[in-house]
Design a protein around this motif. Structure first.
Motif, PDB file in Angstrom:
ATOM      1  N   UNK A  91       0.842  -1.198   0.000  1.00  0.00           N
ATOM      2  CA  UNK A  91       0.000   0.000   0.000  1.00  0.00           C
ATOM      3  C   UNK A  91       0.882   1.255   0.000  1.00  0.00           C
ATOM      4  N   UNK A  92       0.433   2.303  -0.691  1.00  0.00           N
ATOM      5  CA  UNK A  92       1.115   3.603  -0.634  1.00  0.00           C
ATOM      6  C   UNK A  92       0.600   4.352   0.590  1.00  0.00           C
ATOM      7  N   UNK A  93       1.518   4.755   1.482  1.00  0.00           N
ATOM      8  CA  UNK A  93       1.140   5.269   2.794  1.00  0.00           C
ATOM      9  C   UNK A  93       1.410   6.767   2.914  1.00  0.00           C
ATOM     10  N   UNK A  94       0.370   7.498   3.331  1.00  0.00           N
ATOM     11  CA  UNK A  94       0.446   8.916   3.671  1.00  0.00           C
ATOM     12  C   UNK A  94       0.282   9.038   5.189  1.00  0.00           C
ATOM     13  N   UNK A  95       0.989   9.986   5.799  1.00  0.00           N
ATOM     14  CA  UNK A  95       0.816  10.221   7.234  1.00  0.00           C
ATOM     15  C   UNK A  95       0.770  11.713   7.519  1.00  0.00           C
ATOM     16  N   UNK A  96       0.140  12.052   8.647  1.00  0.00           N
ATOM     17  CA  UNK A  96       0.273  13.386   9.209  1.00  0.00           C
ATOM     18  C   UNK A  96       0.936  13.259  10.573  1.00  0.00           C
ATOM     19  N   UNK A  97       1.714  14.268  10.918  1.00  0.00           N
ATOM     20  CA  UNK A  97       2.333  14.364  12.244  1.00  0.00           C
ATOM     21  C   UNK A  97       2.667  15.828  12.478  1.00  0.00           C
ATOM     22  N   UNK A  98       3.036  16.155  13.731  1.00  0.00           N
ATOM     23  CA  UNK A  98       3.129  17.551  14.113  1.00  0.00           C
ATOM     24  C   UNK A  98       4.491  18.189  14.145  1.00  0.00           C
ATOM     25  N   UNK A  99       5.559  17.418  13.914  1.00  0.00           N
ATOM     26  CA  UNK A  99       6.888  18.045  13.841  1.00  0.00           C
ATOM     27  C   UNK A  99       7.812  17.200  12.968  1.00  0.00           C
ATOM     28  N   UNK A 100       8.972  17.774  12.670  1.00  0.00           N
ATOM     29  CA  UNK A 100       9.881  17.125  11.724  1.00  0.00           C
ATOM     30  C   UNK A 100      10.467  15.833  12.273  1.00  0.00           C
ATOM     31  N   UNK A 101      10.693  15.769  13.585  1.00  0.00           N
ATOM     32  CA  UNK A 101      11.224  14.542  14.184  1.00  0.00           C
ATOM     33  C   UNK A 101      10.232  13.386  13.993  1.00  0.00           C
ATOM     34  N   UNK A 146       0.887  18.559   9.747  1.00  0.00           N
ATOM     35  CA  UNK A 146      -0.467  19.118   9.803  1.00  0.00           C
ATOM     36  C   UNK A 146      -0.498  20.525  10.400  1.00  0.00           C
ATOM     37  N   UNK A 147       0.595  20.926  11.067  1.00  0.00           N
ATOM     38  CA  UNK A 147       0.639  22.267  11.661  1.00  0.00           C
ATOM     39  C   UNK A 147       1.014  23.339  10.643  1.00  0.00           C
ATOM     40  N   UNK A 148       1.735  22.945   9.611  1.00  0.00           N
ATOM     41  CA  UNK A 148       2.210  23.941   8.625  1.00  0.00           C
ATOM     42  C   UNK A 148       1.684  23.684   7.217  1.00  0.00           C
ATOM     43  N   UNK A 149       1.028  22.532   6.994  1.00  0.00           N
ATOM     44  CA  UNK A 149       0.547  22.185   5.661  1.00  0.00           C
ATOM     45  C   UNK A 149      -0.929  21.804   5.707  1.00  0.00           C
ATOM     46  N   UNK A 202      -5.323  18.140   3.082  1.00  0.00           N
ATOM     47  CA  UNK A 202      -6.200  17.883   1.942  1.00  0.00           C
ATOM     48  C   UNK A 202      -5.488  18.256   0.640  1.00  0.00           C
ATOM     49  N   UNK A 203      -4.887  19.436   0.628  1.00  0.00           N
ATOM     50  CA  UNK A 203      -4.188  19.888  -0.578  1.00  0.00           C
ATOM     51  C   UNK A 203      -3.007  18.994  -0.902  1.00  0.00           C
ATOM     52  N   UNK A 204      -2.273  18.564   0.132  1.00  0.00           N
ATOM     53  CA  UNK A 204      -1.111  17.707  -0.092  1.00  0.00           C
ATOM     54  C   UNK A 204      -1.522  16.336  -0.627  1.00  0.00           C
ATOM     55  N   UNK A 205      -2.587  15.784  -0.081  1.00  0.00           N
ATOM     56  CA  UNK A 205      -3.080  14.492  -0.562  1.00  0.00           C
ATOM     57  C   UNK A 205      -3.516  14.601  -2.022  1.00  0.00           C
ATOM     58  N   UNK A 206      -4.259  15.653  -2.329  1.00  0.00           N
ATOM     59  CA  UNK A 206      -4.719  15.835  -3.708  1.00  0.00           C
ATOM     60  C   UNK A 206      -3.535  16.005  -4.662  1.00  0.00           C
ATOM     61  N   UNK A 207      -2.528  16.773  -4.221  1.00  0.00           N
ATOM     62  CA  UNK A 207      -1.361  17.014  -5.072  1.00  0.00           C
ATOM     63  C   UNK A 207      -0.593  15.729  -5.354  1.00  0.00           C
ATOM     64  N   UNK A 208      -0.563  14.830  -4.380  1.00  0.00           N
ATOM     65  CA  UNK A 208       0.208  13.588  -4.510  1.00  0.00           C
ATOM     66  C   UNK A 208      -0.574  12.466  -5.196  1.00  0.00           C
TER      67      UNK A 208
END
Length: 325
Positions: free
Chosen positions: A165-175, A191-194, A197-203
């Motif tokens: 499966x191709x996996x997308x994730x959200x998280x709150x910092x770079x670490x 999710x704090x800076x992006x 929805x837009x990122x998922x659609x773009x990808x």
């Protein structure tokens, strides 16, 4: 035995180690001497008085454990005294002993230590029963998991990648995003800076993902629906962002979307036994092959349950927090 008791609903300091009665063992149950248990978000809700245990369950916290069988009920055939196991619980893991229906027990996966095995039962059963059994996620599809660095998230990334499966994730910092990437996530979104929805659609060339695993609830509901592909499935397993929301049905109907609500703890022992059998059949081989590994942030003694809860509520952890008896 000793167990962590909630002296009154409140902050982590209300968790106290006390002497309590040993659990009773029914004919279809086994008694486990607990080696380790793992924290789950519902533990903090129960501590606050917001999540009562199911009727007939242990009053103590802890939805999974690993340990050694001390006794078996007279109708139990698969397990015997001395077996090292891990188990899915309705409660009672924050204790030296716990009784559990025999159908909710797993063997320790080959290559996994007894203490680390406590990190698997709840997350494996939650993800497999929700995303795969109900959500029907399959090879070649795309999958978004919110909170990718959580215990649920770190497991979900690995099992989904293992199954193609191709996996997308959200998280709150770079670490946290880096940790998700290391586990195999293909697209990592802050999710704090992006705008996820837009990122998922773009990808996805504007299509959206096929399945979403969400523990936020109301706050993300419309955004999740907007992020799904045709015939997409939204699996909601938590309400951290609220329980009440309005949605635009016009986003639901044309794309033939499905919204699935799921909670593991309230299920009957018979239902849980079905899930456990499916997880042992489909997930345990991936663990034993090294394709899915335990992600442990910290080990603490049972007596420091309050510190463990404070750590979980700080959201600074990546993966699971384990308590050892």
């Amino acid at each position: 035995m000793k167990a962590i008791v909630i002296s009154e609903p409140g902050k982590p300091e209300v968790l106290q180690l006390r002497d309590v009665a040993d659990p009773e063992v029914k004919d279809d149950e086994v008694l486990i001497r607990v080696h380790s248990t793992a924290l789950n978000s519902s533990d903090t809700l129960q501590r606050l008085g917001l999540y009562n245990p199911p009727h007939g369950s242990s009053p103590y916290l802890g939805l999974e454990c690993s340990g050694t069988i001390e006794s078996v009920g007279k109708s139990v055939s698969r397990w015997k005294v001395g077996d090292q196991v891990c188990a899915l619980l309705s409660g009672g893991g924050y204790a030296e002993k716990v009784s559990v229906p025999a159908g909710q027990i797993f063997p320790i996966p080959t290559g996994i230590s007894l203490k680390d095995a406590a990190a698997f039962p709840e997350v494996a059963c939650t993800v497999w029963s929700t995303v795969f059994m109900k959500g029907r996620l399959s090879a070649g599809e795309s999958f978004l998991v919110h909170g990718g660095s959580s215990g649920i998230g770190t497991f979900a990334i690995q099992i989904a990648k293992h199954l193609g499966v191709r996996v997308f994730v959200t998280a709150g910092n770079e670490e946290k995003l880096a940790a998700c990437k290391e586990l195999g996530a293909d697209v990592c979104i802050n999710y704090k800076t992006e705008d996820f929805v837009a990122e998922v659609k773009a990808e996805t060339d504007g299509k959206g993902v096929d399945v979403i695993l969400d523990s936020i609830g109301a706050l993300y509901l419309q955004k999740n629906l907007d992020s799904l592909n045709f015939d997409g499935r939204l699996c909601i397993i938590g309400l951290m962002g609220g329980a009440n929301a309005e949605i635009k049905l016009s986003s639901l109907l044309p794309k033939r979307l499905t919204v699935i609500g799921a909670a593991l703890r309230p299920r009957s022992p018979e239902n849980k036994a079905v899930v456990v059998a499916e997880v042992e059949k489909n997930v345990w081989p991936a663990i034993e092959a090294g394709k899915v590994k335990p992600v442990i942030h910290k080990y603490l003694p049972l007596s420091q349950a309050a510190e463990a809860h404070s750590l979980m509520e700080s959201s600074k952890h990546i993966g699971k927090i384990l308590l050892e008896t």
